[in-house]
Design a protein around this motif. Structure first.
Motif, PDB file in Angstrom:
ATOM      1  N   PHE A   1     -69.113  44.546  10.576  1.00  0.00           N
ATOM      2  CA  PHE A   1     -68.636  45.932  10.475  1.00  0.00           C
ATOM      3  C   PHE A   1     -67.111  45.976  10.368  1.00  0.00           C
ATOM      4  CE2 PHE A   1     -72.598  47.863  10.687  1.00  0.00           C
ATOM      5  CZ  PHE A   1     -72.500  49.233  10.819  1.00  0.00           C
ATOM      6  N   ILE A   2     -66.428  45.191  11.178  1.00  0.00           N
ATOM      7  CA  ILE A   2     -64.966  45.158  11.124  1.00  0.00           C
ATOM      8  C   ILE A   2     -64.507  44.744   9.726  1.00  0.00           C
ATOM      9  CG2 ILE A   2     -62.880  44.051  12.035  1.00  0.00           C
ATOM     10  CD1 ILE A   2     -64.486  43.617  14.669  1.00  0.00           C
ATOM     11  N   MET A   3     -65.133  43.700   9.181  1.00  0.00           N
ATOM     12  CA  MET A   3     -64.776  43.194   7.856  1.00  0.00           C
ATOM     13  C   MET A   3     -64.998  44.250   6.761  1.00  0.00           C
ATOM     14  SD  MET A   3     -63.799  40.672   5.886  1.00  0.00           S
ATOM     15  CE  MET A   3     -64.068  39.064   6.625  1.00  0.00           C
ATOM     16  N   ILE A   4     -66.140  44.930   6.832  1.00  0.00           N
ATOM     17  CA  ILE A   4     -66.468  45.934   5.811  1.00  0.00           C
ATOM     18  C   ILE A   4     -65.395  47.009   5.730  1.00  0.00           C
ATOM     19  CG2 ILE A   4     -68.041  47.844   5.266  1.00  0.00           C
ATOM     20  CD1 ILE A   4     -70.324  46.027   6.338  1.00  0.00           C
ATOM     21  N   PHE A   5     -64.987  47.557   6.883  1.00  0.00           N
ATOM     22  CA  PHE A   5     -64.036  48.663   6.865  1.00  0.00           C
ATOM     23  C   PHE A   5     -62.608  48.189   6.605  1.00  0.00           C
ATOM     24  CE2 PHE A   5     -67.700  50.431   9.093  1.00  0.00           C
ATOM     25  CZ  PHE A   5     -67.886  51.567   8.330  1.00  0.00           C
ATOM     26  N   ALA A   6     -62.321  46.947   6.970  1.00  0.00           N
ATOM     27  CA  ALA A   6     -61.011  46.390   6.638  1.00  0.00           C
ATOM     28  C   ALA A   6     -60.870  46.249   5.129  1.00  0.00           C
ATOM     29  CB  ALA A   6     -60.826  45.038   7.320  1.00  0.00           C
ATOM     30  N   VAL A   7     -61.914  45.758   4.478  1.00  0.00           N
ATOM     31  CA  VAL A   7     -61.886  45.571   3.028  1.00  0.00           C
ATOM     32  C   VAL A   7     -61.839  46.917   2.307  1.00  0.00           C
ATOM     33  CG1 VAL A   7     -63.204  44.738   1.040  1.00  0.00           C
ATOM     34  CG2 VAL A   7     -62.995  43.314   3.087  1.00  0.00           C
TER      35      VAL A   7
ATOM     36  N   GLY B   1     -71.056  53.593  13.728  1.00  0.00           N
ATOM     37  CA  GLY B   1     -70.550  52.584  14.655  1.00  0.00           C
ATOM     38  C   GLY B   1     -71.017  52.838  16.079  1.00  0.00           C
ATOM     39  N   ILE B   2     -70.999  54.110  16.482  1.00  0.00           N
ATOM     40  CA  ILE B   2     -71.428  54.480  17.839  1.00  0.00           C
ATOM     41  C   ILE B   2     -72.901  54.133  18.050  1.00  0.00           C
ATOM     42  CG2 ILE B   2     -71.905  56.455  19.344  1.00  0.00           C
ATOM     43  CD1 ILE B   2     -69.003  55.749  19.377  1.00  0.00           C
ATOM     44  N   ILE B   3     -73.719  54.468  17.068  1.00  0.00           N
ATOM     45  CA  ILE B   3     -75.160  54.208  17.184  1.00  0.00           C
ATOM     46  C   ILE B   3     -75.441  52.702  17.211  1.00  0.00           C
ATOM     47  CG2 ILE B   3     -77.369  54.418  15.967  1.00  0.00           C
ATOM     48  CD1 ILE B   3     -76.329  57.222  15.054  1.00  0.00           C
ATOM     49  N   LEU B   4     -74.712  51.933  16.392  1.00  0.00           N
ATOM     50  CA  LEU B   4     -74.882  50.478  16.402  1.00  0.00           C
ATOM     51  C   LEU B   4     -74.487  49.899  17.761  1.00  0.00           C
ATOM     52  CD1 LEU B   4     -75.518  47.814  14.970  1.00  0.00           C
ATOM     53  CD2 LEU B   4     -73.156  47.775  14.152  1.00  0.00           C
ATOM     54  N   ALA B   5     -73.365  50.382  18.294  1.00  0.00           N
ATOM     55  CA  ALA B   5     -72.905  49.896  19.601  1.00  0.00           C
ATOM     56  C   ALA B   5     -73.930  50.217  20.688  1.00  0.00           C
ATOM     57  CB  ALA B   5     -71.553  50.521  19.945  1.00  0.00           C
ATOM     58  N   ARG B   6     -74.508  51.401  20.619  1.00  0.00           N
ATOM     59  CA  ARG B   6     -75.526  51.789  21.611  1.00  0.00           C
ATOM     60  C   ARG B   6     -76.760  50.877  21.495  1.00  0.00           C
ATOM     61  NH1 ARG B   6     -76.814  56.475  24.333  1.00  0.00           N
ATOM     62  NH2 ARG B   6     -75.393  57.794  23.144  1.00  0.00           N
TER      63      ARG B   6
ATOM     64  N   GLY C   1     -68.039  50.967  19.395  1.00  0.00           N
ATOM     65  CA  GLY C   1     -68.494  51.763  18.262  1.00  0.00           C
ATOM     66  C   GLY C   1     -67.342  52.302  17.435  1.00  0.00           C
ATOM     67  N   VAL C   2     -66.300  52.770  18.096  1.00  0.00           N
ATOM     68  CA  VAL C   2     -65.119  53.291  17.391  1.00  0.00           C
ATOM     69  C   VAL C   2     -64.249  52.151  16.883  1.00  0.00           C
ATOM     70  CG1 VAL C   2     -62.948  54.557  17.695  1.00  0.00           C
ATOM     71  CG2 VAL C   2     -65.073  55.491  18.614  1.00  0.00           C
ATOM     72  N   ALA C   3     -64.034  51.128  17.716  1.00  0.00           N
ATOM     73  CA  ALA C   3     -63.091  50.058  17.390  1.00  0.00           C
ATOM     74  C   ALA C   3     -63.472  49.290  16.130  1.00  0.00           C
ATOM     75  CB  ALA C   3     -62.963  49.097  18.571  1.00  0.00           C
ATOM     76  N   MET C   4     -64.762  48.950  15.998  1.00  0.00           N
ATOM     77  CA  MET C   4     -65.116  48.115  14.851  1.00  0.00           C
ATOM     78  C   MET C   4     -65.009  48.872  13.526  1.00  0.00           C
ATOM     79  SD  MET C   4     -69.162  47.562  15.536  1.00  0.00           S
ATOM     80  CE  MET C   4     -70.294  48.921  15.836  1.00  0.00           C
TER      81      MET C   4
ATOM     82  N   ALA D   1     -59.396  62.884  15.762  1.00  0.00           N
ATOM     83  CA  ALA D   1     -60.692  63.259  15.195  1.00  0.00           C
ATOM     84  C   ALA D   1     -61.715  62.148  15.428  1.00  0.00           C
ATOM     85  CB  ALA D   1     -60.545  63.539  13.700  1.00  0.00           C
ATOM     86  N   VAL D   2     -61.283  60.908  15.240  1.00  0.00           N
ATOM     87  CA  VAL D   2     -62.160  59.757  15.451  1.00  0.00           C
ATOM     88  C   VAL D   2     -62.617  59.685  16.913  1.00  0.00           C
ATOM     89  CG1 VAL D   2     -62.102  57.226  15.640  1.00  0.00           C
ATOM     90  CG2 VAL D   2     -61.347  58.343  13.536  1.00  0.00           C
ATOM     91  N   LEU D   3     -61.678  59.870  17.840  1.00  0.00           N
ATOM     92  CA  LEU D   3     -62.031  59.840  19.263  1.00  0.00           C
ATOM     93  C   LEU D   3     -62.923  61.024  19.624  1.00  0.00           C
ATOM     94  CD1 LEU D   3     -58.635  58.756  20.913  1.00  0.00           C
ATOM     95  CD2 LEU D   3     -60.584  57.339  20.239  1.00  0.00           C
ATOM     96  N   ALA D   4     -62.729  62.151  18.931  1.00  0.00           N
ATOM     97  CA  ALA D   4     -63.579  63.321  19.178  1.00  0.00           C
ATOM     98  C   ALA D   4     -65.021  63.027  18.785  1.00  0.00           C
ATOM     99  CB  ALA D   4     -63.056  64.518  18.387  1.00  0.00           C
ATOM    100  N   VAL D   5     -65.197  62.429  17.615  1.00  0.00           N
ATOM    101  CA  VAL D   5     -66.544  62.105  17.152  1.00  0.00           C
ATOM    102  C   VAL D   5     -67.177  61.063  18.077  1.00  0.00           C
ATOM    103  CG1 VAL D   5     -67.881  61.120  15.253  1.00  0.00           C
ATOM    104  CG2 VAL D   5     -66.012  62.697  14.762  1.00  0.00           C
ATOM    105  N   GLY D   6     -66.367  60.104  18.532  1.00  0.00           N
ATOM    106  CA  GLY D   6     -66.885  59.076  19.435  1.00  0.00           C
ATOM    107  C   GLY D   6     -66.973  59.521  20.879  1.00  0.00           C
TER     108      GLY D   6
END
Length: 453
Positions: free
Chosen positions: A112-118, A136-141, A150-153, A413-418
């Motif tokens: 996931f980290i690689m995908i969004f970095a690219v 990301g949140i759902i995957l982390a859960r 979930g947010v970080a990756m 906004a990202v932290l709000a969603v997460g």
């Protein structure tokens, strides 16, 4: 740590104080390709216009108005994701993905980290990154991790690409245009910085994953603290049915359509919001939700992130106060005058540090480029630093503090969603930001020593 509203309001009061202390001044500007670019050497003092008591609070209202496109986009994304989530497609799909990966959590997080970095390596996602946070949140859960992961990756993965901007046609393109450099020239050193930051970020996040996997009590924040529910059991997700696959396929097609529109028609925030409304309706039809049920689920999803949506407007109020008080140009002018007296190596590092700090005020990459690059180019020429080095110092400085700046509407906004409090995020990301800063200083130093072209 104080609440995010308290932190940002304190920053707002500091900005108000600056309008009384810092002399007002402004540069002349010229319009280039629809952007107002500062004309270097045109700074002049003007009459001070400090913020009044009433203006402090009207700036909050104005911040909400100015940030309305992002705020409403966040609310719409919350509602749309709520609808898709209600169909069970995301949870079941993620569970099926984990099963196929044989529960290799480290591989999935790294991927996931690689995908969004690219994605932002070539400047694709931008503000649209907010839309991917729920995944990301759902995957982390599902991996029995925590919301921070979930947010970080997703978000930190993206900002590895943003901070280096190797082939970003928007921010890197604008900076190189002002510096009169060929588009994407000097890519090799930015590419090196990209891989270094990617390795550091992956290692940092995966070490945190290892720590909380061994001892869940070391988690900075748990899902039970963000939404009141503990980790669900795998059986609760249910089987990944054909209907679930159709819901996800429909959603992916809408996202692909938006990305196409970004490149072909320069779509932005409003179009993304419209796409998500269409996506939620299509998902409701495919998922067989009744009309009233759709509305109720959509509203519930939007309600869950109202807190973070309002924080975005408050963060914007800080910039409004500084702009109305006419002190931003004074700060820039005062910073670049002493830089001209520094030795070559220290001046280049100072450029990076200045952008690092100035980005806490102006978090928009294009906005920052339009203000500071007209100064960095002549300063680089005068000090015999290559213009490519000036672009690198700007880009790394611009991207680094965006992962922690409370004035960043996108981060909020990202932290709000997460549903992650800013104080918790600050605790997690501060060490990583310091590591990124060290890398930035090293890369700018290498650029100076090698005569980076």
């Amino acid at each position: 740590m104080p609440d995010a509203f308290v932190i940002i309001f304190a920053i707002l009061l500091l900005a108000v104080l600056l309008t009384y202390i810092v002399p007002a001044g402004e540069f002349q500007r010229e319009e280039v390709d629809g952007r107002n670019i500062v004309i270097e050497g045109t700074y002049e003092r003007i009459e001070n216009d400090p913020t009044t008591l009433l203006s402090i609070f009207t700036s909050i209202q104005q911040g909400l108005v100015d940030s309305a496109p992002i705020i409403f986009m966040v609310l719409i994304i919350g509602g749309a994701v709520g609808v898709i989530d209600h169909t069970g497609a995301i949870n079941s799909g993620v569970n099926a993905l984990i099963g196929r990966a044989k529960n290799q959590k480290y591989v999935l997080v790294a991927a996931f980290i690689m995908i969004f970095a690219v994605m932002d390596f070539v400047g694709i996602s931008g503000n649209a990154i907010i839309a991917f946070i729920p995944i990301g949140i759902i995957l982390a859960r599902a991996l029995k991790l925590d919301p921070i992961i979930g947010v970080a990756m997703v978000y930190l993965g993206q900002y590895v690409g943003v901070a280096t901007g190797t082939f970003d046609p928007v921010i890197t393109g604008l900076a190189q245009s002002i510096a009169e450099l060929p588009l994407f020239s000097g890519w090799h050193l930015r590419l090196t910085a990209f891989f270094i930051l990617l390795v550091i970020t992956m290692t940092y996040i995966l070490l945190y994953v290892k720590r909380i996997s061994k001892d869940p009590s070391k988690s900075i924040i748990k899902f039970s603290e963000t939404d009141g529910t503990d980790q669900p059991k795998v059986e609760e997700f249910g089987p990944f049915t054909g209907r679930h696959k159709l819901v996800l396929l429909t959603s992916l097609l809408f996202m692909a359509f938006f990305i196409y529109g970004v490149f072909q028609f320069e779509w932005s925030t409003n179009e993304l919001a419209g796409i998500f409304i269409m996506m939620s309706i299509a998902a409701a039809i495919v998922g067989r939700l009744r009309m009233n049920e759709y509305v109720q689920v959509f509203i519930k999803g939007a309600q869950g992130i109202v807190y973070g949506a309002l924080v975005i407007g408050l963060a914007r109020a800080v910039v409004i106060v500084l702009e109305n008080g006419k002190v931003l140009d004074t700060i820039v002018n005062a910073a670049f005058i002493p830089m001209a007296e520094l030795p070559l190596f220290l001046a280049a590092i100072a450029m990076f540090i200045f952008n690092l700090l100035f980005n806490l005020i102006i978090t928009s990459g294009t906005g920052q480029a339009a203000i500071v690059m007209p100064f960095m180019v002549p300063l680089a020429d005068m000090l015999d630093i290559t213009r490519q080095t000036a672009v690198l110092a700007f880009k790394l400085g611009d991207g680094t503090t965006n992962i922690i700046a409370p004035t960043s509407g996108i981060l909020m906004a990202v932290l709000a969603v997460g549903k992650i409090p800013y104080s918790k995020w600050f605790k997690f990301v501060l060490p990583l930001m310091l590591l990124w800063t060290v890398v930035g200083i090293a890369m700018v130093g290498i650029a100076v020593l090698t005569g980076y072209q």
